[in-house]
Design a protein around this motif. Structure first.
Motif, mmCIF file in Angstrom:
data_model
loop_
_atom_site.group_PDB
_atom_site.id
_atom_site.type_symbol
_atom_site.label_atom_id
_atom_site.label_comp_id
_atom_site.label_asym_id
_atom_site.label_seq_id
_atom_site.Cartn_x
_atom_site.Cartn_y
_atom_site.Cartn_z
ATOM 1 N N TYR A 43 2.944 7.109 17.019
ATOM 2 C CA TYR A 43 4.321 6.626 16.845
ATOM 3 C C TYR A 43 4.382 5.125 16.592
ATOM 4 C CZ TYR A 43 5.005 11.176 18.918
ATOM 5 O OH TYR A 43 4.966 12.512 19.168
ATOM 6 N N ASP A 44 3.205 4.493 16.440
ATOM 7 C CA ASP A 44 3.203 3.044 16.251
ATOM 8 C C ASP A 44 3.915 2.661 14.957
ATOM 9 O OD1 ASP A 44 1.953 2.710 18.587
ATOM 10 O OD2 ASP A 44 -0.045 2.290 17.770
ATOM 11 N N THR A 56 21.517 9.166 9.382
ATOM 12 C CA THR A 56 20.847 8.011 8.779
ATOM 13 C C THR A 56 19.654 8.535 7.966
ATOM 14 O OG1 THR A 56 19.459 7.877 10.727
ATOM 15 C CG2 THR A 56 21.448 6.497 10.724
ATOM 16 N N PRO A 57 19.056 7.711 7.104
ATOM 17 C CA PRO A 57 17.885 8.191 6.361
ATOM 18 C C PRO A 57 16.815 8.775 7.282
ATOM 19 C CG PRO A 57 18.631 6.114 5.453
ATOM 20 C CD PRO A 57 19.468 6.364 6.684
ATOM 21 N N ARG A 58 16.541 8.108 8.409
ATOM 22 C CA ARG A 58 15.507 8.635 9.318
ATOM 23 C C ARG A 58 15.965 9.905 10.018
ATOM 24 N NH1 ARG A 58 11.991 3.420 11.325
ATOM 25 N NH2 ARG A 58 11.289 3.084 9.227
ATOM 26 N N VAL A 72 0.183 11.683 7.223
ATOM 27 C CA VAL A 72 -0.214 11.381 5.839
ATOM 28 C C VAL A 72 0.812 10.504 5.127
ATOM 29 C CG1 VAL A 72 -1.765 13.334 5.451
ATOM 30 C CG2 VAL A 72 0.700 13.606 5.051
ATOM 31 N N ALA A 73 2.056 10.537 5.565
ATOM 32 C CA ALA A 73 3.058 9.639 4.986
ATOM 33 C C ALA A 73 3.628 8.809 6.123
ATOM 34 C CB ALA A 73 4.170 10.451 4.320
ATOM 35 N N ARG A 74 3.287 7.552 6.142
ATOM 36 C CA ARG A 74 3.799 6.700 7.216
ATOM 37 C C ARG A 74 4.066 5.301 6.678
ATOM 38 N NH1 ARG A 74 -0.772 5.378 11.561
ATOM 39 N NH2 ARG A 74 1.060 5.766 12.820
ATOM 40 N N VAL A 75 4.948 4.609 7.345
ATOM 41 C CA VAL A 75 5.318 3.256 6.909
ATOM 42 C C VAL A 75 4.143 2.314 7.140
ATOM 43 C CG1 VAL A 75 6.818 1.301 7.452
ATOM 44 C CG2 VAL A 75 7.788 3.597 7.285
#
Ligand code: FAD
Length: 324
Positions: free
Chosen positions: A69-70, A98-100, A186-189
């Motif tokens: 969750y970092d 919201t988008p998230r 696999v998809a993260r900020v």
């Protein structure tokens, strides 16, 4: 139980949209005979967040912690949320629109095949769940029935006004460390930019917005508009023409490619009301249009209108407000 995903702002506060979702959850909980409401927060929230959630009626705050969750990953947040849902047996999982919030609940829905309604504004029945939601960028509403539980809802911004509960919750903090599969990361900020202060955030949550369009005439034609905004303690929202011409900054743009606003009062001055602008302001509760054209779409859709030159109408309004 109702489980609400709560987002925390960069400045460490529970975001307004999440508090609105909890307020909405309280109505649902009351209709269900006092169903408890728990919140899920990613990371350990500060004391102020826990206190605000308790004041809004939250019983337990589940804090998702661990390296997964970092950095933000919609799939990882969804995995954590699902783990807490299974543990608590919640009948509703909610997030703000919201988008998230949308992304995380879409991940949950895709994995669990649970029914989901996005952009919910109200509910009329708990059995089966029957909700009304916004569609077409807020221009239309439709009623949905969800014939299976648990149900997933995202709550449209400003569907309700966030308010503390009459009976606050205990806000007990519980740390959760559910496993997250590598596939969920696999998809993260990987990087993010903090917005400059007072950008579109204040416009989106403003209770009063003074709008301006091409009718302002030029970058120098905003004097009375800014003065009215100042007098009403309002935010300024503009049409795309205004930002394209460089008269005002882009973060003030309202519409399909700008901010979506839901103020109690929107005062669009010299804005025609093109469909792309309307997509961003149709949720305004009252609209006072000021326009020279009585047939402009904004005028015909407005709650009230003044037909006239904004450079003559606004000084008169400002003068009257100052006089009072
Ligand atoms: P105009 O349409 O030119 O209207 C000006 C209005 O001012 C008229 O109604 C006129 O009667 C009135 N007026 C003129 N002089 C005065 C005066 N002195 N006093 C009072 N009234 C006066 N637009 C947005 O706003 N937001 C968006 O997010 C957006 N996204 C878009 C996305 C796409 C893909 C596309 C194609 C377009 C988008 N647009 C958007 C543009 C949109 O189609 C319109 O062109 C735009 O909203 C018009 O801006 P306006 O109302 O300021 O100007």
């Amino acid at each position: 139980m109702i489980l609400v995903l709560v987002e925390v702002s960069l400045t460490g506060e529970a975001v307004e949209n999440s508090l609105e979702a909890i307020t909405f959850a309280r109505d649902l909980a009351a209709a269900g005979g006092g169903i408890p409401i728990d919140a899920v927060v990613v990371g350990v929230p500060g004391d102020d967040v826990v206190k605000a959630l308790a004041e809004h009626g939250v019983r337990r705050v589940h804090a998702l912690t661990g390296p997964a969750y970092d950095a933000y990953s919609g799939a990882a947040w969804a995995a954590g949320l699902m783990a807490v849902r299974e543990k608590t047996g919640s009948v509703v999982v909610m997030a703000s629109g919201t988008p998230r919030g949308m992304e995380v609940l879409a991940h949950v829905g895709a994995r669990t095949a649970l029914p989901m309604a996005a952009n919910v504004v109200s509910f009329s029945s708990l059995s089966p769940f029957t909700v009304t939601r916004q569609v077409v960028g807020g221009q239309a509403r439709e009623e949905m029935q969800l014939s299976q539980r648990p149900a997933l809802f995202t709550i449209a911004g400003h569907a309700v006004q966030a308010a503390p509960a009459d009976a606050p919750g205990t806000g007990e903090l519980v740390e959760e460390t559910p496993d997250v599969a590598d596939a969920d990361l696999v998809a993260r900020v990987v990087s993010s930019e903090e917005p400059e202060p007072d950008l579109s955030g204040s416009l989106k949550s403003a209770r009063v917005v003074v709008g301006a369009g091409r009718g302002a005439g030029s970058a120098d034609g905003f004097g009375e508009i800014l003065e009215l905004a100042d007098l009403l303690d309002a935010s300024v929202g503009v049409s795309r023409v205004v930002t394209s011409l460089g008269w005002r900054p882009h973060h003030e743009q309202v519409g399909q490619t700008g901010s979506r606003i839901s103020p109690d009062l929107y005062i669009p001055c010299g804005i025609s009301g093109a469909i792309q602008h309307w997509a961003g302001c149709s949720s305004a509760k009252n609209i006072l249009a000021i326009n020279t054209d009585p047939d402009a779409p904004m005028v015909t859709k407005a709650t009230h209108a003044v037909i006239g030159d904004l450079h003559e109408v606004l000084p008169a309004i400002n003068e009257e407000i100052r006089r009072r």
